[in-house]
Scaffold this motif. Sequence first.
Motif, short mmCIF file in Angstrom:
data_model
loop_
_atom_site.label_atom_id
_atom_site.label_comp_id
_atom_site.label_asym_id
_atom_site.label_seq_id
_atom_site.Cartn_x
_atom_site.Cartn_y
_atom_site.Cartn_z
N UNK A 171 0.76 -1.24 0.00
CA UNK A 171 0.00 0.00 0.00
C UNK A 171 0.79 1.28 0.00
N UNK A 172 2.13 1.22 -0.15
CA UNK A 172 2.90 2.46 -0.15
C UNK A 172 2.67 3.22 -1.48
N UNK A 173 2.32 4.51 -1.41
CA UNK A 173 2.01 5.28 -2.64
C UNK A 173 3.26 5.84 -3.30
N UNK A 174 3.99 5.01 -4.04
CA UNK A 174 5.19 5.48 -4.72
C UNK A 174 4.85 6.58 -5.73
N UNK A 175 5.76 7.53 -5.87
CA UNK A 175 5.67 8.56 -6.90
C UNK A 175 6.92 8.47 -7.77
N UNK A 176 6.95 9.25 -8.86
CA UNK A 176 8.08 9.20 -9.77
C UNK A 176 8.78 10.55 -9.85
N UNK A 177 10.07 10.50 -10.11
CA UNK A 177 10.89 11.70 -10.23
C UNK A 177 11.80 11.56 -11.44
N UNK A 178 11.80 12.58 -12.31
CA UNK A 178 12.61 12.53 -13.52
C UNK A 178 13.83 13.45 -13.36
N UNK A 179 14.97 12.96 -13.76
CA UNK A 179 16.21 13.75 -13.71
C UNK A 179 16.46 14.27 -15.12
N UNK A 180 16.35 15.60 -15.30
CA UNK A 180 16.52 16.21 -16.62
C UNK A 180 17.67 17.20 -16.60
N UNK A 181 18.27 17.37 -17.76
CA UNK A 181 19.28 18.41 -17.97
C UNK A 181 18.73 19.36 -19.03
N UNK A 182 18.64 20.67 -18.68
CA UNK A 182 18.10 21.68 -19.60
C UNK A 182 19.21 22.28 -20.43
N UNK A 183 19.03 22.36 -21.77
CA UNK A 183 20.02 22.97 -22.64
C UNK A 183 19.97 24.50 -22.54
N UNK A 184 18.78 25.06 -22.32
CA UNK A 184 18.64 26.51 -22.18
C UNK A 184 17.34 26.80 -21.44
N UNK A 185 17.21 28.03 -20.97
CA UNK A 185 16.03 28.44 -20.22
C UNK A 185 15.51 29.75 -20.78
N UNK A 186 14.20 29.93 -20.73
CA UNK A 186 13.58 31.17 -21.16
C UNK A 186 12.65 31.65 -20.07
N UNK A 187 12.65 32.94 -19.82
CA UNK A 187 11.82 33.52 -18.76
C UNK A 187 10.65 34.27 -19.39
N UNK A 188 9.44 33.88 -19.00
CA UNK A 188 8.23 34.59 -19.42
C UNK A 188 7.91 35.61 -18.33
N UNK A 189 7.83 36.88 -18.73
CA UNK A 189 7.62 37.95 -17.76
C UNK A 189 6.24 37.87 -17.13
N UNK A 226 14.16 24.45 -22.01
CA UNK A 226 14.14 24.00 -23.40
C UNK A 226 15.25 22.98 -23.67
N UNK A 227 15.06 22.20 -24.76
CA UNK A 227 16.08 21.26 -25.24
C UNK A 227 16.59 20.36 -24.11
N UNK A 228 15.65 19.74 -23.40
CA UNK A 228 16.01 18.93 -22.23
C UNK A 228 16.43 17.52 -22.61
N UNK A 229 17.20 16.91 -21.72
CA UNK A 229 17.63 15.52 -21.86
C UNK A 229 17.24 14.78 -20.58
N UNK A 230 16.54 13.65 -20.74
CA UNK A 230 16.17 12.84 -19.58
C UNK A 230 17.31 11.86 -19.30
N UNK A 231 17.84 11.95 -18.10
CA UNK A 231 18.98 11.09 -17.73
C UNK A 231 18.52 9.81 -17.06
N UNK A 232 17.55 9.90 -16.17
CA UNK A 232 17.02 8.72 -15.50
C UNK A 232 15.69 9.08 -14.85
N UNK A 233 14.95 8.06 -14.46
CA UNK A 233 13.69 8.23 -13.74
C UNK A 233 13.75 7.39 -12.47
N UNK A 234 13.27 7.96 -11.37
CA UNK A 234 13.38 7.26 -10.09
C UNK A 234 12.03 7.09 -9.40
#
Length: 323
Positions: A110-128, A148-156
């Motif tokens: 009955x333990x409610x596991x959740x998921x977490x993604x490890x991503x690396x972002x190539x760039x970021x943009x700020x919306x005012x 933007x332009x993210x890479x998924x390294x692993x999921x936990x």
Amino acid sequence: MNTKTPTPPSPKLGAKLSSGINVDFQSAKPDELRKFSGIGNSGRPFNYFDKTVVIDFDNITFKSTTAILHEHVHPAGAAQITIDEQGLRVNGHLLSNEHGSAIAKDSDEGFPWEMSVYVQAGRMELVKAGSKLAVNGHQVVGPVEIWRDCVVREVSFTAVGVDANTSAKALSDLNQPKKDEAMTQEEQEAFNQLKADVEALKQANTDAEAKVKTLEAEKAEAEKAAQEASVDAQLSAAGFKRAEDGKGFTGVSQATYGALLSAKADDAKAMIADLKPSDAKPSIPHALLHDLHQPPQPTPQDGKLSGLAADAAARHNKGANYV
């Protein structure tokens, strides 16, 4: 007005982003690894430390087989990643090692596991602040940071997530018995009773259908008899006599009688009104009942008849007729 502020190229930012979901687990089968399914990220804005962040799924990359870890540390499985309307979907299997087995065991309890993604972002943009922009098919309102332009390294598998826009539930077959499990005596008896109830319902349905067909046939016969009685009464009232053999009426052909029986009540009534009985005997011509032959009458000349003519006239006057 420019609503996006691109940042200059910089070293990739790596972040472990949990999604607030419970992971779907599939019950294990003999000689098969335990399978699971979950959403690593919903593609909607979430709070990351002191700012609002959204991962852009456009141009996001990941391996054909992605590593599955326990709390971003211990190897626990492998999965394939796809993107659908719910977000970054993860489908895979757990290893039979201590970490994969522990995750499966805790989930079964009955333990409610959740998921977490490890991503690396190539760039970021700020919306005012106040500005709007569509990301992943959803409208976001600034201030928000777009990765933007993210890479998924692993999921936990993780105990706590930060993306609260997604949810999941355990698979329905989690507690179903395995196909090779034998039924207990109580289960077998209940199954046999259920099977008997089903057969009884089938028989009752068959009997009901047969009864309906019988009632329909009786109704049709009753309607036919009522129509025949109505036609016979109307023909009798119109002066028609019943045929000697009891079938139909004199002066009404079998084709006409059959048409009357098949017609609607109003139509039959109108047809009978158009018919006329033919029981009266035909009158005999007057010429056939009287002798119209008369002997030639002599033509008097000067008021006198010849001897033969006078004799014939005398005999006629005595009532003799010769033919």
